[in-house]
Write a protein that holds these residues in place. Structure first.
Motif, PDB file in Angstrom:
ATOM      1  N   ASN A 162      13.667 -11.026  -8.398  1.00 11.83           N
ATOM      2  CA  ASN A 162      13.266  -9.948  -7.485  1.00 11.83           C
ATOM      3  C   ASN A 162      11.787 -10.046  -7.117  1.00 11.83           C
ATOM      4  O   ASN A 162      11.422  -9.866  -5.958  1.00 11.83           O
ATOM      5  N   LEU A 163      10.942 -10.334  -8.093  1.00 14.30           N
ATOM      6  CA  LEU A 163       9.508 -10.465  -7.814  1.00 14.30           C
ATOM      7  C   LEU A 163       9.238 -11.643  -6.877  1.00 14.30           C
ATOM      8  O   LEU A 163       8.343 -11.578  -6.032  1.00 14.30           O
ATOM      9  N   LEU A 190      12.000  -1.409  -0.789  1.00 18.42           N
ATOM     10  CA  LEU A 190      10.641  -1.166  -1.280  1.00 18.42           C
ATOM     11  C   LEU A 190       9.741  -0.609  -0.185  1.00 18.42           C
ATOM     12  O   LEU A 190       8.875   0.221  -0.449  1.00 18.42           O
ATOM     13  N   TRP A 225      11.296 -12.639  -4.541  1.00 15.54           N
ATOM     14  CA  TRP A 225      11.714 -12.175  -3.221  1.00 15.54           C
ATOM     15  C   TRP A 225      10.685 -11.228  -2.612  1.00 15.54           C
ATOM     16  O   TRP A 225      10.473 -11.215  -1.412  1.00 15.54           O
ATOM     17  N   ILE A 226      10.059 -10.425  -3.439  1.00 16.14           N
ATOM     18  CA  ILE A 226       9.059  -9.467  -2.960  1.00 16.14           C
ATOM     19  C   ILE A 226       7.824 -10.201  -2.457  1.00 16.14           C
ATOM     20  O   ILE A 226       7.200  -9.800  -1.488  1.00 16.14           O
ATOM     21  N   ARG A 249       3.603  -9.105 -11.132  1.00 18.11           N
ATOM     22  CA  ARG A 249       3.764 -10.218 -10.187  1.00 18.11           C
ATOM     23  C   ARG A 249       4.136 -11.446 -11.001  1.00 18.11           C
ATOM     24  O   ARG A 249       3.828 -11.526 -12.179  1.00 18.11           O
ATOM     25  N   LEU A 270      16.138  -5.867  -0.638  1.00 15.70           N
ATOM     26  CA  LEU A 270      15.139  -5.446  -1.627  1.00 15.70           C
ATOM     27  C   LEU A 270      13.809  -5.126  -0.946  1.00 15.70           C
ATOM     28  O   LEU A 270      13.210  -4.082  -1.202  1.00 15.70           O
ATOM     29  N   ARG A 271      13.348  -6.018  -0.078  1.00 15.63           N
ATOM     30  CA  ARG A 271      12.074  -5.779   0.611  1.00 15.63           C
ATOM     31  C   ARG A 271      12.136  -4.519   1.475  1.00 15.63           C
ATOM     32  O   ARG A 271      11.189  -3.727   1.498  1.00 15.63           O
ATOM     33  N   VAL A 283       4.585  -4.832  -8.272  1.00 10.45           N
ATOM     34  CA  VAL A 283       5.620  -3.803  -8.301  1.00 10.45           C
ATOM     35  C   VAL A 283       5.674  -3.224  -9.706  1.00 10.45           C
ATOM     36  O   VAL A 283       5.674  -3.963 -10.694  1.00 10.45           O
ATOM     37  N   TRP A 303      15.682  -0.253  -8.802  1.00 10.42           N
ATOM     38  CA  TRP A 303      16.490  -1.119  -7.948  1.00 10.42           C
ATOM     39  C   TRP A 303      17.865  -1.376  -8.565  1.00 10.42           C
ATOM     40  O   TRP A 303      18.862  -1.483  -7.861  1.00 10.42           O
ATOM     41  N   ARG A 341       2.319  -8.695  -3.543  1.00  5.24           N
ATOM     42  CA  ARG A 341       2.613  -7.296  -3.879  1.00  5.24           C
ATOM     43  C   ARG A 341       2.991  -7.165  -5.344  1.00  5.24           C
ATOM     44  O   ARG A 341       3.929  -7.801  -5.807  1.00  5.24           O
TER      45      ARG A 341
END
Length: 171
Positions: A14-15, A168, A17-18, A64, A164-165, A24, A32, A22
């Protein structure tokens, strides 16, 4: 293996993909997948201690990736969350009770079966088999990086990263 390993692996993907720009929070990552934030935070802190993630405090802080997914193996994450201890710990129960192992007879040496003597110095056949299996398991996890997992996840659910993005961004 604890469910924290699964949570940590998903969090790393997920990180990725973010994106690297950024941070989180554990609470947002937990939301999520509807996970308990405090427990996920423990897994994320373990990943940060292992150098897999970076952590920054404050209102804009969070987690991150510390390095690319291609440089993070499944074994890296497992070891960070579960610790380096072996999964199987031989308690040498063959040395206890009426069936306790006796010293081998001169012509038998270390060729004893499970529960049949084997002596103090002979390795337990079960411990030996479990150690071989654990080594193979660890080698297989070390050979697979998280970028391969990300690629497979994107083939299975091509919209997942964008969802996901977008989620957020709404927050």
């Amino acid at each position: 293996m604890s469910e924290g390993v699964e949570w940590a692996l998903h969090s790393c993907v997920n990180l990725a993909w973010i994106g690297p720009d950024r941070a989180v929070s554990a609470a947002r990552l937990a939301a999520w997948h509807e996970l308990p934030a405090a427990y996920l935070n423990k897994q994320l802190q373990a990943l940060a201690r292992a150098g897999i993630l970076t952590s920054s405090p404050g209102p804009r802080g969070g987690f991150r990736l510390a390095r690319p997914l291609a440089a993070i193996s499944l074994m890296d994450v497992v070891a960070a969350v579960e610790g380096p201890e072996e999964a199987f710990r031989c308690a040498e129960i063959r040395q206890q009770g009426p069936g306790a192992a006796q010293a081998p007879e001169p012509d038998q040496g270390a060729n004893q079966g499970v529960g049949q003597g084997g002596g103090q110095g002979a390795e337990c056949a079960i411990a030996h088999a479990m150690a071989r299996a654990e080594l193979a398991w660890r080698q297989a996890l070390a050979a697979q990086d998280l970028d391969g997992i990300r690629q497979q996840a994107e083939r299975q659910a091509p919209e997942a990263a964008e969802r996901l993005r977008a989620w957020l961004a709404e927050q």
